[in-house]
Write an enzyme that holds these catalytic residues in place. Sequence first.
Site, PDB file in Angstrom:
ATOM      1  N   LYS A  13       6.347  -6.552 -25.597  1.00 48.06           N
ATOM      2  CA  LYS A  13       6.067  -7.537 -24.533  1.00 48.06           C
ATOM      3  C   LYS A  13       6.388  -6.981 -23.143  1.00 48.06           C
ATOM      4  O   LYS A  13       5.591  -7.122 -22.227  1.00 48.06           O
ATOM      5  CB  LYS A  13       6.885  -8.831 -24.747  1.00 48.06           C
ATOM      6  CG  LYS A  13       6.565  -9.565 -26.024  1.00 48.06           C
ATOM      7  CD  LYS A  13       7.296 -10.892 -26.099  1.00 48.06           C
ATOM      8  CE  LYS A  13       8.795 -10.779 -26.155  1.00 48.06           C
ATOM      9  NZ  LYS A  13       9.327 -10.128 -27.372  1.00 48.06           N
ATOM     10  N   ARG A  88      11.248 -19.458 -25.316  1.00 51.26           N
ATOM     11  CA  ARG A  88      11.600 -18.942 -26.637  1.00 51.26           C
ATOM     12  C   ARG A  88      11.883 -20.072 -27.618  1.00 51.26           C
ATOM     13  O   ARG A  88      12.156 -19.807 -28.782  1.00 51.26           O
ATOM     14  CB  ARG A  88      12.851 -18.075 -26.516  1.00 51.26           C
ATOM     15  CG  ARG A  88      12.563 -16.581 -26.663  1.00 51.26           C
ATOM     16  CD  ARG A  88      13.861 -15.869 -26.425  1.00 51.26           C
ATOM     17  NE  ARG A  88      13.963 -14.567 -26.992  1.00 51.26           N
ATOM     18  CZ  ARG A  88      13.821 -13.440 -26.301  1.00 51.26           C
ATOM     19  NH1 ARG A  88      13.457 -13.485 -25.041  1.00 51.26           N
ATOM     20  NH2 ARG A  88      14.020 -12.285 -26.881  1.00 51.26           N
ATOM     21  N   ARG A 127      14.531   2.738 -30.359  1.00 57.83           N
ATOM     22  CA  ARG A 127      14.298   2.500 -28.925  1.00 57.83           C
ATOM     23  C   ARG A 127      15.507   2.921 -28.076  1.00 57.83           C
ATOM     24  O   ARG A 127      16.640   2.637 -28.412  1.00 57.83           O
ATOM     25  CB  ARG A 127      14.033   1.013 -28.716  1.00 57.83           C
ATOM     26  CG  ARG A 127      13.770   0.617 -27.284  1.00 57.83           C
ATOM     27  CD  ARG A 127      13.139  -0.726 -27.196  1.00 57.83           C
ATOM     28  NE  ARG A 127      14.077  -1.822 -27.407  1.00 57.83           N
ATOM     29  CZ  ARG A 127      13.738  -3.099 -27.254  1.00 57.83           C
ATOM     30  NH1 ARG A 127      12.514  -3.428 -26.907  1.00 57.83           N
ATOM     31  NH2 ARG A 127      14.611  -4.053 -27.460  1.00 57.83           N
ATOM     32  N   ARG A 157      20.381  -0.007 -26.401  1.00 59.64           N
ATOM     33  CA  ARG A 157      20.799  -1.368 -26.089  1.00 59.64           C
ATOM     34  C   ARG A 157      21.720  -1.866 -27.186  1.00 59.64           C
ATOM     35  O   ARG A 157      21.464  -1.593 -28.356  1.00 59.64           O
ATOM     36  CB  ARG A 157      19.559  -2.282 -26.022  1.00 59.64           C
ATOM     37  CG  ARG A 157      18.990  -2.444 -24.640  1.00 59.64           C
ATOM     38  CD  ARG A 157      17.680  -3.165 -24.646  1.00 59.64           C
ATOM     39  NE  ARG A 157      17.670  -4.471 -25.287  1.00 59.64           N
ATOM     40  CZ  ARG A 157      16.633  -5.321 -25.239  1.00 59.64           C
ATOM     41  NH1 ARG A 157      15.555  -4.994 -24.560  1.00 59.64           N
ATOM     42  NH2 ARG A 157      16.678  -6.483 -25.839  1.00 59.64           N
ATOM     43  N   ARG A 168      18.093 -10.936 -34.554  1.00 56.67           N
ATOM     44  CA  ARG A 168      17.080 -11.291 -33.546  1.00 56.67           C
ATOM     45  C   ARG A 168      15.755 -11.661 -34.199  1.00 56.67           C
ATOM     46  O   ARG A 168      15.074 -12.584 -33.758  1.00 56.67           O
ATOM     47  CB  ARG A 168      16.879 -10.116 -32.567  1.00 56.67           C
ATOM     48  CG  ARG A 168      18.070  -9.942 -31.631  1.00 56.67           C
ATOM     49  CD  ARG A 168      18.064  -8.577 -30.990  1.00 56.67           C
ATOM     50  NE  ARG A 168      16.978  -8.404 -30.044  1.00 56.67           N
ATOM     51  CZ  ARG A 168      16.497  -7.217 -29.684  1.00 56.67           C
ATOM     52  NH1 ARG A 168      16.986  -6.111 -30.196  1.00 56.67           N
ATOM     53  NH2 ARG A 168      15.529  -7.140 -28.800  1.00 56.67           N
TER      54      ARG A 168
HETATM   55  P1  AMP Z   1      14.677  -9.619 -24.652  1.00 60.92           P
HETATM   56  O1  AMP Z   1      14.930  -8.496 -23.725  1.00 60.92           O
HETATM   57  O2  AMP Z   1      13.552 -10.512 -24.227  1.00 60.92           O
HETATM   58  O3  AMP Z   1      14.572  -9.187 -26.091  1.00 60.92           O
HETATM   59  O4  AMP Z   1      15.988 -10.572 -24.572  1.00 60.92           O
HETATM   60  C1  AMP Z   1      17.271 -10.077 -24.922  1.00 60.92           C
HETATM   61  C2  AMP Z   1      18.202 -11.223 -25.222  1.00 60.92           C
HETATM   62  O5  AMP Z   1      18.337 -12.078 -24.058  1.00 60.92           O
HETATM   63  C3  AMP Z   1      17.764 -12.174 -26.332  1.00 60.92           C
HETATM   64  O6  AMP Z   1      18.076 -11.692 -27.630  1.00 60.92           O
HETATM   65  C4  AMP Z   1      18.554 -13.437 -25.972  1.00 60.92           C
HETATM   66  O7  AMP Z   1      19.917 -13.300 -26.316  1.00 60.92           O
HETATM   67  C5  AMP Z   1      18.478 -13.445 -24.442  1.00 60.92           C
HETATM   68  N1  AMP Z   1      17.286 -14.179 -23.954  1.00 60.92           N
HETATM   69  C6  AMP Z   1      16.234 -13.680 -23.271  1.00 60.92           C
HETATM   70  N2  AMP Z   1      15.348 -14.642 -22.968  1.00 60.92           N
HETATM   71  C7  AMP Z   1      15.845 -15.795 -23.476  1.00 60.92           C
HETATM   72  C8  AMP Z   1      15.389 -17.143 -23.516  1.00 60.92           C
HETATM   73  N3  AMP Z   1      14.223 -17.500 -22.970  1.00 60.92           N
HETATM   74  N4  AMP Z   1      16.178 -18.066 -24.134  1.00 60.92           N
HETATM   75  C9  AMP Z   1      17.354 -17.738 -24.669  1.00 60.92           C
HETATM   76  N5  AMP Z   1      17.842 -16.480 -24.696  1.00 60.92           N
HETATM   77  C10 AMP Z   1      17.103 -15.503 -24.103  1.00 60.92           C
END
Ligand code: AMP
Length: 209
Positions: A13, A88, A127, A157, A168
Amino acid sequence: MIVILLGPPGAGKGTQAKKISEKFNIPHISTGDILREEIKAETRLGRKAKENVEAGKLVPDKVILDIIEKEIRKSKNRDGLILDGFPRTIQQAKMLDGMLEDLDFSIDKVVNIEVDKKELVKRLSSRRLCKSCKQITRVDDESKNICPECGGKLIKRKDDDIKVIKKRLEVYRKQTEPLIDYYQSKEVLINVDGDASEPVVTERILSAL
Ligand code: AMP
């Protein structure tokens, strides 16, 4: 133009959002990137989010809404927005609908990037992020930690650890996947096969938009 990128962790994404953002010259908002910056800077918001992010769980809606509301309000003076990692949950999607309605905006397209689970685990565990140029790279050898782009140090990460990856993916299936039907019923959903190289997936997305 308001575009949402939907898909499991590791679907690409963030990478694809950057490409769409460059093509249409509209900002890319990643809630995950914003949270990681806040955690790094040890702000109040970052301290609230840290534990959940590192455990692969979702951050409470209230914290996310504080971030996203500011960005949506700014979009009044922009030609659009690419949302990556938000919404989400169904609850977040409904809140977004309300915010957009207040501004007289509507969602143009929701791009759902589909990738097989085995491939997602492979992508996420290999990654790496370059500390200097922020480029995302994949490594086939754990001992490689030099960025091929700039020679900077590659880091993993915390939530790309295998245990957290599994969490996740489970959180995605339970809390985020229902959004596919939500947006399908609003007739804005586009499904894109994400099991290909990055440029091929970009091409598929751009032609579907
Ligand atoms: P991402 O980089 O999009 O995979 O996000 C990393 C982490 O940030 C996720 O596993 C959540 O812990 C948190 N996170 C990101 N976006 C959201 C969201 N819209 N709602 C809740 N937690 C979020």
